[in-house]
Design a protein around this motif. Structure first.
Motif, PDB file in Angstrom:
ATOM      1  N   GLU A 173      10.505  12.737  -3.000  1.00 52.66           N
ATOM      2  CA  GLU A 173      10.284  13.624  -4.151  1.00 52.66           C
ATOM      3  C   GLU A 173       9.347  13.218  -5.156  1.00 52.66           C
ATOM      4  O   GLU A 173       8.528  14.001  -6.087  1.00 52.66           O
ATOM      5  CB  GLU A 173      11.637  13.874  -4.644  1.00 52.66           C
ATOM      6  N   ASP A 174       9.216  11.868  -5.316  1.00 53.60           N
ATOM      7  CA  ASP A 174       8.191  11.346  -6.342  1.00 53.60           C
ATOM      8  C   ASP A 174       6.693  11.271  -5.857  1.00 53.60           C
ATOM      9  O   ASP A 174       6.044  10.557  -6.208  1.00 53.60           O
ATOM     10  CB  ASP A 174       8.737  10.068  -6.777  1.00 53.60           C
ATOM     11  N   ASP A 175       6.688  12.003  -4.736  1.00 53.02           N
ATOM     12  CA  ASP A 175       5.324  12.138  -4.092  1.00 53.02           C
ATOM     13  C   ASP A 175       4.773  10.703  -3.313  1.00 53.02           C
ATOM     14  O   ASP A 175       3.811  10.534  -2.849  1.00 53.02           O
ATOM     15  CB  ASP A 175       4.150  12.316  -5.236  1.00 53.02           C
ATOM     16  N   GLY A 176       6.034   9.930  -2.885  1.00 51.24           N
ATOM     17  CA  GLY A 176       5.696   9.006  -2.026  1.00 51.24           C
ATOM     18  C   GLY A 176       5.731   9.605  -0.611  1.00 51.24           C
ATOM     19  O   GLY A 176       6.014  10.529  -0.369  1.00 51.24           O
ATOM     20  N   ASN A 177       5.136   8.645   0.175  1.00 51.27           N
ATOM     21  CA  ASN A 177       5.076   9.064   1.704  1.00 51.27           C
ATOM     22  C   ASN A 177       6.336   8.434   2.615  1.00 51.27           C
ATOM     23  O   ASN A 177       7.102   7.946   1.905  1.00 51.27           O
ATOM     24  CB  ASN A 177       3.795   8.696   2.272  1.00 51.27           C
ATOM     25  N   ALA A 178       6.368   8.743   3.677  1.00 46.29           N
ATOM     26  CA  ALA A 178       7.401   8.376   4.445  1.00 46.29           C
ATOM     27  C   ALA A 178       7.677   6.741   4.733  1.00 46.29           C
ATOM     28  O   ALA A 178       8.607   6.082   4.525  1.00 46.29           O
ATOM     29  CB  ALA A 178       7.485   8.832   6.124  1.00 46.29           C
ATOM     30  N   PHE A 179       6.535   6.003   4.511  1.00 46.61           N
ATOM     31  CA  PHE A 179       6.422   4.511   4.461  1.00 46.61           C
ATOM     32  C   PHE A 179       6.938   4.084   3.239  1.00 46.61           C
ATOM     33  O   PHE A 179       7.770   3.036   3.404  1.00 46.61           O
ATOM     34  CB  PHE A 179       5.040   4.046   5.000  1.00 46.61           C
ATOM     35  N   ASP A 180       6.517   4.438   2.081  1.00 46.66           N
ATOM     36  CA  ASP A 180       6.950   4.286   0.791  1.00 46.66           C
ATOM     37  C   ASP A 180       8.641   4.178   0.770  1.00 46.66           C
ATOM     38  O   ASP A 180       9.400   3.562   0.369  1.00 46.66           O
ATOM     39  CB  ASP A 180       6.577   5.114  -0.235  1.00 46.66           C
TER      40      ASP A 180
ATOM     41  N   LEU B 133       4.347  -1.521   3.560  1.00 49.90           N
ATOM     42  CA  LEU B 133       4.005  -0.766   2.234  1.00 49.90           C
ATOM     43  C   LEU B 133       2.633  -1.031   1.787  1.00 49.90           C
ATOM     44  O   LEU B 133       2.029  -0.083   1.403  1.00 49.90           O
ATOM     45  CB  LEU B 133       4.990  -1.369   1.082  1.00 49.90           C
ATOM     46  N   ARG B 134       2.022  -2.425   1.977  1.00 46.36           N
ATOM     47  CA  ARG B 134       0.528  -2.471   1.665  1.00 46.36           C
ATOM     48  C   ARG B 134      -0.391  -1.571   2.615  1.00 46.36           C
ATOM     49  O   ARG B 134      -1.352  -1.001   2.273  1.00 46.36           O
ATOM     50  CB  ARG B 134       0.395  -3.864   2.045  1.00 46.36           C
ATOM     51  N   ASP B 135      -0.097  -1.747   4.061  1.00 46.32           N
ATOM     52  CA  ASP B 135      -1.140  -1.070   4.858  1.00 46.32           C
ATOM     53  C   ASP B 135      -0.943   0.670   4.912  1.00 46.32           C
ATOM     54  O   ASP B 135      -1.816   1.186   5.498  1.00 46.32           O
ATOM     55  CB  ASP B 135      -0.710  -1.543   6.414  1.00 46.32           C
ATOM     56  N   HIS B 136       0.291   0.937   4.879  1.00 49.34           N
ATOM     57  CA  HIS B 136       0.700   2.497   5.061  1.00 49.34           C
ATOM     58  C   HIS B 136       1.023   3.167   3.904  1.00 49.34           C
ATOM     59  O   HIS B 136       1.234   4.533   3.911  1.00 49.34           O
ATOM     60  CB  HIS B 136       1.556   2.627   6.072  1.00 49.34           C
ATOM     61  N   GLY B 137       1.731   2.540   2.780  1.00 47.57           N
ATOM     62  CA  GLY B 137       2.353   3.004   1.602  1.00 47.57           C
ATOM     63  C   GLY B 137       1.337   3.609   0.609  1.00 47.57           C
ATOM     64  O   GLY B 137       0.127   3.385   0.745  1.00 47.57           O
TER      65      GLY B 137
END
Length: 634
Positions: A31-38, A119-123
């Motif tokens: 909901e905070d505009d993060g993606n699935a990895f975040d 998180l680093r590579d895909h978030g």
């Protein structure tokens, strides 16, 4: 068909997992505009707080990820055996198995580095943004679930006499956490806050800060505390106090890595699993062993019989062939999944249940089983299963002390020792003989990113809490053998073969389904049921019937060596939920299965998310067993 909950559907994002706070945390990040990895990373850290009896920061996590438009990858968060973890070291201490608890069983922790690498590579979010939820629950408290207090009570004697630092966290004022009471872990919150401070002191860049936190874990204050804890003599399942082999050099020299998944295509579904350093390929082998006429017979006693017998063959191959081996000892996975080999193995499935342990000879190779496994199989009788992750994580037995409702029931004292113990929850004795468990989280977002992760290890009952950190070491080395020459023999730098086994499935090359479950040796049995049910059941609102597939009566067998100390087995065993019905139970017993009828909702803690690549419609479902898992989304 009746289901406990609806299969959720939407287009924005979905999350499902073993604790409602983790699933809702993932949704909050979306909901905070993060993606699935975040979202998965934030949920993973929350699971360490709210399910400390099931996983912890010093545990491990295999992760399957499918970036939108990209290939499926495995991110391995399973640490290796330390440099000093040789067979000679353990046998020199008079041990024939790695203890189930204590620092001797500690591999290099893998979970933290894996989550931060993802998180680093895909978030897209900062480390502070994803950690804030877990820090808040550790600092301000969360309502404790029933299992935490139950686990602490069973290990009370050990905590009060030996692991007193654990008592300070989980027995404050001499009381175990009560269900619904706020449970805090301020030491853990301080650890994460210090990691955040050191990370942000390294500079303003998101990736720069994440890598700084990884260094603080592997080489800084966390590594120093972990190595010091491993060096302290600690009571373990052997009944003796031992020091571990984990050192600062071991911690500094390891990091999470990406790998290609192991895959198999069945009936249009391509299933992706971690490699044979996990038990993941056993699901692929079970699929390869399916009879051609299964869709017509699925759900009948006959199909259950054939699935159980296929499971036994796949798990026998797991014992003979799987491990973190290379070179001359490499795992012959291509041969194990080949059509010719599978056809030959399929012909071994007869009309009656096998009680034997029957590994195959892929490519003409001669199988070799551990001597302890051969001894257990040779006894040919039910014995108490090994400790570790529970095989029947069920509610407390009914008041009349009989396990099983709605069909034939048995007094608890008439069941095999293992089944009776499971009916009452986790078991931990004064020497730390424990049953832990595992967690799971699945997330899919509106862009089509999908992730499935199975965190475990570092349980509160696995090792003493490290007071300056707020969490204990793990115990994953107990899954390696001390017998030389096996694919899963303990060796420095090798990963102990893990039971942790998330799944991702594709249709026509496009990710469709992410799923998994806790449950140790049972993970890839319960996941087989979900996949088959989802593939074969009628659609719900045009999509996969995820909730119906999870709710369907389930089963498992323990007719192979357990992966956890003390590594025993129950030949011919079959544990079923009572909802399978009396006629099915009678039919299976007539075929020679040693059937234990468990409570109606006792098998598995599955969760799943899905995405229709044609429409973009997302869906999710979670397990009602244990009253803890949840799915959320919109």
């Amino acid at each position: 068909m009746f289901t406990t909950r609806p299969t959720l559907q939407g287009t924005f994002g979905m999350a499902a997992g073993t604790h409602w706070l983790a699933a809702q945390t993932a949704m909050a990040v979306l909901e905070d505009d993060g993606n699935a990895f975040d979202a998965a990373v934030a949920a993973g850290f929350v699971l360490q707080v709210v399910e400390p009896h099931l996983n912890g920061p010093a545990g491990e996590v295999p992760i399957l990820l499918a970036p939108a438009g990209g290939p499926v990858r495995v991110l391995c968060g399973q640490g290796v055996a330390p440099a000093g973890a040789t067979v000679a070291h353990y046998t020199g201490l008079g041990l024939d198995l790695v203890p189930g608890t204590g620092p001797l069983a500690a591999a290099v922790p893998g979970s933290f580095d894996a989550w931060l690498t993802l998180l680093r590579d895909h978030g897209t979010r900062s480390l502070r943004e994803v950690l804030t939820y877990a820090v808040g629950y550790a600092e301000r408290g969360h309502p404790a679930v029933e299992r935490i207090g139950e686990t602490v009570e069973t290990v009370r004697g050990l905590f009060e006499t030996e692991w007193t630092d654990s008592a300070a966290v989980y027995l404050p004022d001499g009381r175990a956490p009560r269900p619904g009471a706020l449970l805090r872990n301020p030491a853990l919150a301080r650890t994460w806050r210090r990691l955040l401070d050191e990370a942000e002191a390294a500079g303003p860049g998101r990736e720069q800060q994440i890598d700084a936190a990884r260094r603080a874990w592997r080489e800084g204050f966390v590594a120093e505390a972990l190595a010091a804890a491993a060096a302290r003599p600690t009571m373990d399942t052997s009944g003796e106090r031992h020091t571990g082999t984990l050192t600062g050099d071991d911690l500094a020299g390891w990091h999470a890595t990406y790998e290609e998944p192991a895959t198999y295509t069945w009936n249009g579904w391509t299933v992706c699993k971690p490699g044979p350093w996990s038990q993941g390929p056993s699901l692929l082998q079970q699929l390869a062993l399916l009879p051609d006429d299964l869709p017509e017979a699925y759900g009948s006693p006959d199909s259950v019989h054939r699935l159980v017998e296929g499971t036994k063959l796949a798990m026998a191959d797991r014992e003979a062939w799987y491990g973190d081996a290379d070179g001359a000892e490499h795992v012959p996975l291509a041969d194990l999944l080949s059509p010719a080999y599978s056809a030959g193995r399929r012909r071994l499935v007869g009309d009656t249940a096998s009680h034997a342990l029957r590994p195959g000879s892929p490519g003409g190779r001669t199988p070799r089983l551990p001597a302890a496994a051969l001894a257990a199989a040779g006894r040919g009788r039910a014995v108490a299963a090994g400790t570790g992750e529970p095989t029947v994580p069920s509610p407390v037995a009914p008041a009349d002390d009989r396990v099983g409702k709605g069909t034939e029931a048995f007094p608890a004292d008439a069941l095999p020792a293992d089944a009776a113990r499971h009916a009452g929850g986790p078991h931990v004795d004064r020497n730390g003989l424990t049953r832990g468990d595992t967690c799971h989280i699945d997330v899919v977002d509106r862009w089509g990113n999908m992730v499935s992760a199975t965190p475990s290890g570092g349980w509160l009952q696995s090792n003493p809490v490290i007071p300056e950190l707020g969490f204990p070491l793990g115990t994953r080395l107990q899954m390696a053998w001390l017998e030389p020459g096996l694919p899963n023999t303990l060796a420095p730098g090798r990963r102990p073969r893990t039971t942790l086994s998330p799944s991702l499935a594709l249709r026509d090359g496009r990710p469709v389904l992410a799923f998994g479950t806790p449950g140790g040796d049972q993970q890839d049995q319960w996941q087989l049921h979900l996949l088959l049910a989802a593939a074969l059941r009628a659609p719900v609102r045009g999509g996969l019937d995820l909730q119906g597939s999870i709710d369907a009566p389930n089963w498992h067998t323990e007719s192979f060596p357990g992966s956890f100390y003390p590594r025993t087995m129950r030949p011919g065993s079959l544990v079923v939920e009572s909802r399978i019905g009396e006629e099915a139970v009678a039919a299976l017993r007539a075929r020679g299965h040693r059937v234990t009828v468990g409570p109606p909702w006792s098998e598995g803690r599955l969760s799943a998310v899905a995405r229709d690549p044609e429409t973009g419609v997302l869906s999710a479902a979670a397990n009602p067993r244990g009253m803890q898992g949840y799915a959320v989304g919109r």
